[in-house]
Enzyme design. Structure first.
Site: not given
Length: 178
Positions: A48, A103, A106, A134, A156, A162
């Protein structure tokens, strides 16, 4: 997944290409100022972060080296909670200030595992720069040192992120809708 209609799953653009470009320039300036004249190793978490890493490298105006780790913890749109190192760094990092280029942060489970591994290799320092933070989803007790954008709890895609390997090529960050 119907590869001919994948763009029908974009509900809205959250962060434009220009907004990303400007924040990447800021991050590059920050990294340059903090590490000028110091041995710097940027570590990208694949897959990512590859676009983010390439753009950050172009903005860092001090010598740096790069390395890549591949980590797997997601299946589809949710984390498995099981972090697997697929590709590890093969070099000694003890003589470097290491900046992880990620990237999205979370749950924090992946980066907690990665930072634990890298700290055990005795870098001069270790910091995390993430494109997206996040915090609503955070489970692990870890925070990025620098986040370009903070986003709500949405799934997202784009700019390297992806859904089942699709959408990485988008130059912006969008909300994915099933």
């Amino acid at each position: 997944m119907d590869r001919d209609n994948i763009y029908g799953h974009i509900s809205r653009i959250l962060i434009t290409e220009e907004e990303i470009r400007e924040k990447v320039r800021e991050a590059g300036r920050m990294i340059t100022e903090e590490y000028r004249g110091r041995p710097l190793l940027l570590v990208s978490i694949l897959n990512g972060a590859f676009m983010f890493m390439a753009d950050i490298c172009r903005q860092v105006k001090t010598p740096c080296e790069i390395a890549f780790m591949s980590v797997k913890s997601y299946q589809g749109d949710s984390t498995t909670g099981n972090v697997q190192i697929v590709q590890d760094i093969k070099r000694d990092i003890s003589g470097y200030h290491v900046v992880i280029i990620e990237d999205i942060m979370d749950t924090g489970l992946t980066l907690r595992a990665v930072t634990d591994i890298l700290r055990g290799r005795n870098p001069l320092s270790l910091k995390i720069v993430t494109l997206l933070d996040k915090p609503e989803r955070r489970i692990a007790d870890i925070r990025p040192d620098y986040a370009l954008f903070t986003i709500p709890n949405l799934f997202v895609i784009g700019y390297g992120l992806d859904y089942n390997e699709a959408y990485r090529e988008l130059p912006y960050i969008a909300e994915y809708s099933a």
